[in-house]
Design an enzyme around this catalytic site. Structure first.
Site, PDB file in Angstrom:
ATOM      1  N   ASP A  67       0.715  -1.175   0.059  1.00 33.09           N
ATOM      2  CA  ASP A  67      -0.089  -0.084  -0.050  1.00 33.09           C
ATOM      3  C   ASP A  67       0.783   1.304  -0.206  1.00 33.09           C
ATOM      4  O   ASP A  67       0.250   2.458  -0.051  1.00 33.09           O
ATOM      5  CB  ASP A  67      -1.095   0.146   1.161  1.00 33.09           C
ATOM      6  CG  ASP A  67      -0.225  -0.218   2.512  1.00 33.09           C
ATOM      7  OD1 ASP A  67       0.675  -1.073   2.729  1.00 33.09           O
ATOM      8  OD2 ASP A  67      -0.655   0.422   3.691  1.00 33.09           O
ATOM      9  N   HIS A  68       2.196   1.151  -0.027  1.00 32.22           N
ATOM     10  CA  HIS A  68       3.015   2.131  -0.098  1.00 32.22           C
ATOM     11  C   HIS A  68       3.964   2.376  -1.250  1.00 32.22           C
ATOM     12  O   HIS A  68       4.555   3.298  -1.588  1.00 32.22           O
ATOM     13  CB  HIS A  68       3.949   2.361   1.119  1.00 32.22           C
ATOM     14  CG  HIS A  68       2.986   2.515   2.304  1.00 32.22           C
ATOM     15  ND1 HIS A  68       3.259   3.697   2.964  1.00 32.22           N
ATOM     16  CD2 HIS A  68       2.451   1.793   3.185  1.00 32.22           C
ATOM     17  CE1 HIS A  68       2.282   3.717   4.375  1.00 32.22           C
ATOM     18  NE2 HIS A  68       1.991   2.376   4.269  1.00 32.22           N
ATOM     19  N   HIS A 271      -3.624   7.274   7.151  1.00 31.47           N
ATOM     20  CA  HIS A 271      -3.714   5.795   7.204  1.00 31.47           C
ATOM     21  C   HIS A 271      -4.479   5.176   8.015  1.00 31.47           C
ATOM     22  O   HIS A 271      -4.268   4.224   8.820  1.00 31.47           O
ATOM     23  CB  HIS A 271      -1.829   5.352   7.587  1.00 31.47           C
ATOM     24  CG  HIS A 271      -1.461   4.064   7.437  1.00 31.47           C
ATOM     25  ND1 HIS A 271      -1.660   2.874   7.991  1.00 31.47           N
ATOM     26  CD2 HIS A 271      -1.030   3.549   5.947  1.00 31.47           C
ATOM     27  CE1 HIS A 271      -1.135   1.798   7.386  1.00 31.47           C
ATOM     28  NE2 HIS A 271      -0.612   2.178   6.177  1.00 31.47           N
TER      29      HIS A 271
END
Lengths: 304, 304
Positions: A67-68, A271
């Site tokens: 997800d980064h 986040h």
């Protein structure tokens, strides 16, 4: 004052839900764009918010959870297809270079622009970019895999002219810039005009710090001391502090405690876990610990 | 009649523009979901259109250009995070296994469900899945890197009862199903009721073929002969036929010519280049060659 803002392209943790996207941000400093993390779909988010990706010359990747960084190959490939020629610098964990290489190899992609990869150091604080405009420092965070945060410090700012005084004098325009840089003006008759008297001192340089993903842990507090804007992950609400600890994440309350401890001016939370549809409780639990807390919203610019 | 439909999740070629997304499709056959290609952002598209990704058990990847597979790691990881336990089969170029492995390794992800990888053969026609419900065949396409198309054939369909006749008889319910499968019924007195007289013959099985990315080339025509619905890429309009040839893509007109030559019943165009905002000209140039042409639209189900 030079523009210094960050746009949140994704405020979601690993599983994107409710139209939220995985982590990515664009920092605009004086029309120079810096990208931080590049989750899946980032190139579409850039298009959606009208940010030209060819204006980004530096991309910083915190760690190798999908997800980064999963949007990076797509972004780099599209830059290639759109005819980019200028150098692009990517900073991230050493293994990222291998992950990029294997994908470019099997798609038979030979990038038509220079891509320079800079491995980050997961164990030490390091200055990884140092230009007159911007200094970027990476620092270790505490996560399940190697992970770094990034601190962005604006370069030394100029003094501003004391217009009331300057307007009474007959100083040629080219010398006004020099005055702002602290250089005295001497006129043809030898009269000295002191920069220190004709200007207001330069305001302090502004700074932004990005902390995601991490267990709240004082090991990184020194590096982010006194930043103007702190982005700190808050995956969970504080009633799940145990789960946050287990997964090496933070809570909203913890993020606020960090902001308070390091003397940040503003805190931006993000986040958020897929379990939370409504984000207001993050503000509610944080503001008692740090009043100047904001929720990151996708597509919005936040002043540093 | 059992449901047999395809949803287009992305109809864009490599550079996603105008809100269009890179290639991915979901085939629903009788509530079994099959995914074809998985471009960046596919998991978000699934969520957007209310398709539960844990219902997908087979994913077919045509080739390793990013716009056809960059959403896969994210989708597989999210399945893991959401607690999937059931087996997921991935079919694609052999190197995809390595690309997945290196990313799971560096993100320290150990999938909590069985992932079975089936390498496709870029050189030969091969049946890669064969169940009573569905047969899937991969076949070579002509692109810049190894690329396969996929043909989906519904299993043998049942005959339907001639209700007028059956209602006059006293056949116990359990035997009606057998009649539909062609098994005659013998009553306690020994009277024989012929299935062939009490049913209408089974309609022919339906089929779907996916051809993207490819130069129009008769090498694959035999395999897609007579399909009910043909998805064929049309990256360019025909005034750019030379550019299509150079980049091993097809034009709208060429896709229509393929559909006509192979005797498809319907044609679905997709994989549109970022240079075209308006897609109507694709229909305009195709329909004179194949009247039953449709433009793929994201989020819409198309009947096979």
């Amino acid at each position: 004052m030079l523009r210094f803002e960050v746009m949140i392209l994704g405020n979601s943790s690993a599983t994107p839900m409710y139209g939220r996207h995985p982590t990515s941000q664009v920092l605009n400093f004086n029309e120079q764009l810096y990208m931080i993390d590049c989750g899946e779909g980032t190139q579409m988010q850039l298009a959606r918010y009208g940010i030209k990706s060819n204006r980004i010359n530096h991309i910083f990747i915190s760690h190798l959870h999908g997800d980064h960084y999963l949007g990076l190959v797509g972004l780099l490939s599209s830059q290639h297809l759109m005819g980019r020629k200028s150098t692009l610098h990517v900073y991230g964990p050493a293994a990222l270079e291998e992950i990029l290489a294997i994908q470019f190899k099997h798609s038979a992609t030979v990038l038509q622009y220079p891509l320079v990869f800079h491995p980050t150091n997961p164990a030490e604080v390091e200055v990884i970019l140092d230009t007159p405009a911007m200094k970027v420092t990476s620092f270790p965070l505490q996560h399940r895999i190697d992970c770094t945060g990034f601190r962005f410090d604006e370069g030394r700012r100029s003094a501003t002219l004391n217009a009331t005084l300057v307007d009474q004098l007959d100083i040629p325009t080219p010398y006004l810039k020099l005055l702002k840089r602290g250089i005295d003006y001497v006129d043809p008759d030898g009269t000295v005009y002191l920069a220190s008297e004709l200007t207001y001192p330069a305001p302090p340089s502004r700074s932004y710090a990005f902390c995601s993903d991490t267990l709240m842990n004082e090991s990184y507090f020194e590096t982010i001391q006194g930043v103007d804007l702190l982005y700190h992950e808050s995956t969970f609400l504080h009633d799940m502090a145990d789960r946050a600890k287990e997964t090496l994440h933070s809570t909203g309350q913890e993020a606020a405690q960090v902001a308070s401890t390091v003397g940040a001016k503003k805190l931006l939370l993000g986040h958020f876990s897929a379990r939370y549809r409504d984000l207001q409780p993050f503000l509610d639990e944080s503001q008692p610990f740090f009043a100047n807390t904001l929720l990151s919203e996708e597509g919005k610019w936040f002043l540093v």
